[in-house]
Write a protein that holds these residues in place. Structure first.
Motif, PDB file in Angstrom:
ATOM      1  N   SER A 174     -10.580  28.353   0.234  1.00 59.62           N
ATOM      2  CA  SER A 174      -9.701  29.514   0.097  1.00 59.62           C
ATOM      3  C   SER A 174      -8.695  29.570   1.237  1.00 59.62           C
ATOM      4  CB  SER A 174     -10.532  30.795   0.051  1.00 59.62           C
ATOM      5  OG  SER A 174     -11.350  30.806  -1.103  1.00 59.62           O
ATOM      6  N   ARG A 175      -9.119  29.165   2.413  1.00 59.21           N
ATOM      7  CA  ARG A 175      -8.173  29.088   3.536  1.00 59.21           C
ATOM      8  C   ARG A 175      -7.060  28.108   3.215  1.00 59.21           C
ATOM      9  NH1 ARG A 175     -11.535  28.208   7.130  1.00 59.21           N
ATOM     10  NH2 ARG A 175     -11.688  30.338   7.947  1.00 59.21           N
ATOM     11  N   ARG A 176      -7.413  26.987   2.599  1.00 58.37           N
ATOM     12  CA  ARG A 176      -6.392  26.001   2.236  1.00 58.37           C
ATOM     13  C   ARG A 176      -5.433  26.564   1.177  1.00 58.37           C
ATOM     14  NH1 ARG A 176     -10.655  22.367   3.676  1.00 58.37           N
ATOM     15  NH2 ARG A 176     -11.707  22.572   1.650  1.00 58.37           N
ATOM     16  N   VAL A 177      -5.947  27.369   0.263  1.00 62.24           N
ATOM     17  CA  VAL A 177      -5.071  28.016  -0.725  1.00 62.24           C
ATOM     18  C   VAL A 177      -4.060  28.903  -0.018  1.00 62.24           C
ATOM     19  CG1 VAL A 177      -4.981  29.719  -2.587  1.00 62.24           C
ATOM     20  CG2 VAL A 177      -6.740  27.931  -2.618  1.00 62.24           C
ATOM     21  N   TYR A 178      -4.525  29.714   0.902  1.00 68.52           N
ATOM     22  CA  TYR A 178      -3.622  30.600   1.637  1.00 68.52           C
ATOM     23  C   TYR A 178      -2.621  29.803   2.463  1.00 68.52           C
ATOM     24  CZ  TYR A 178      -5.716  35.156   0.628  1.00 68.52           C
ATOM     25  OH  TYR A 178      -6.118  36.323   0.016  1.00 68.52           O
ATOM     26  N   GLN A 179      -3.067  28.725   3.064  1.00 71.17           N
ATOM     27  CA  GLN A 179      -2.143  27.905   3.855  1.00 71.17           C
ATOM     28  C   GLN A 179      -1.051  27.305   2.984  1.00 71.17           C
ATOM     29  OE1 GLN A 179      -5.248  25.421   5.572  1.00 71.17           O
ATOM     30  NE2 GLN A 179      -4.907  26.308   7.603  1.00 71.17           N
ATOM     31  N   ARG A 180      -1.408  26.884   1.781  1.00 67.32           N
ATOM     32  CA  ARG A 180      -0.398  26.347   0.876  1.00 67.32           C
ATOM     33  C   ARG A 180       0.605  27.423   0.462  1.00 67.32           C
ATOM     34  NH1 ARG A 180       0.263  26.902  -4.085  1.00 67.32           N
ATOM     35  NH2 ARG A 180      -1.853  27.665  -4.530  1.00 67.32           N
TER      36      ARG A 180
END
Length: 234
Positions: A174-180
């Motif tokens: 989910s952190r990677r989703v937000y970073q994208r």
């Protein structure tokens, strides 16, 4: 020292962060064994979330107004609403009390202006990203243009907040989703990112973002302590 009244429970995860920050900032200002004087009334988020999904903002306004009045009766000198989304009903809160209400978008807007930011990406619930109560206040009162994610990304950001962060669940995926999503808003001209939901700080910090981070929870708590200590420092 004046007393801060907090309407909490939306979710209790972010309310706990408010409590920590209020006391940390008061101690930083006053030193020693000092902490913030505060009251908190905690609503049941299950009821709030159901009314949000139903779009019954009138009922939510009544509930928040009752909570604010309870804090005033308890001796609060200032009211904070420990959630971005429920500022949708801030007019109901302000009408119910005679003490000041500190809107979460105002210290955020002031901090963005002070940093020279005029276009900022906004992450939050879909209500905060899609409705005008937050974006409009930033635009009209602070001359800040808010850039929001596209439809699909707004749904992902919203789902992660309600299905994970509100339950204290922090996932690397989910952190990677937000970073994208942050990267995309940067490509669209955002100079910074507003963490416009009080739970997002559980997932995203300055080291996780390609843009400077403006944490609404921290800015709100800091502004409250500054207000309550005005003229009252030791």
């Amino acid at each position: 020292m004046k007393t801060i009244g907090v309407i909490g429970g939306m979710s209790w995860e972010s309310s706990a962060e408010y409590y920590r920050l209020l006391n940390r900032y008061a101690k930083a200002r006053l030193g020693g064994h000092h902490n913030a004087r505060s009251l908190m009334t905690t609503v049941d988020f299950a009821e709030v979330e159901a009314l949000q999904r139903a779009g019954d903002w009138d009922a939510l306004g009544v509930q928040m107004a009752q909570a604010a009045a309870q804090l005033e009766r308890g001796g609060a000198d200032l009211v904070l609403l420990a959630t971005n989304t429920m500022h949708r009903v801030c007019a109901s809160i302000e009408a119910a009390i005679s003490i000041p209400f500190l809107h979460i978008a105002d210290p955020t807007g002031a901090a963005l202006k002070a940093a020279g930011v005029s276009r900022a990406g906004l992450l939050g619930t879909r209500y905060t990203m899609e409705q005008d109560f937050y974006v409009g206040r930033l635009r009209e009162r602070h001359a800040i243009e808010a850039i929001v994610p596209n439809d699909r990304d707004r749904e992902s950001v919203h789902r992660i907040i309600y299905d994970e962060l509100c339950h204290g669940v922090v996932e690397d995926d989910s952190r990677r989703v937000y970073q994208r999503v942050i990267d995309d808003m940067k490509m669209r001209g955002a100079q910074a990112v507003i963490l416009g939901c009080t739970e997002i700080t559980l997932l995203i910090g300055p080291a996780d973002s390609a843009l400077p981070v403006f944490d609404t929870t921290a800015l709100h708590a800091q502004a409250a302590v500054d207000w309550t200590l005005s003229g009252h420092e030791a």
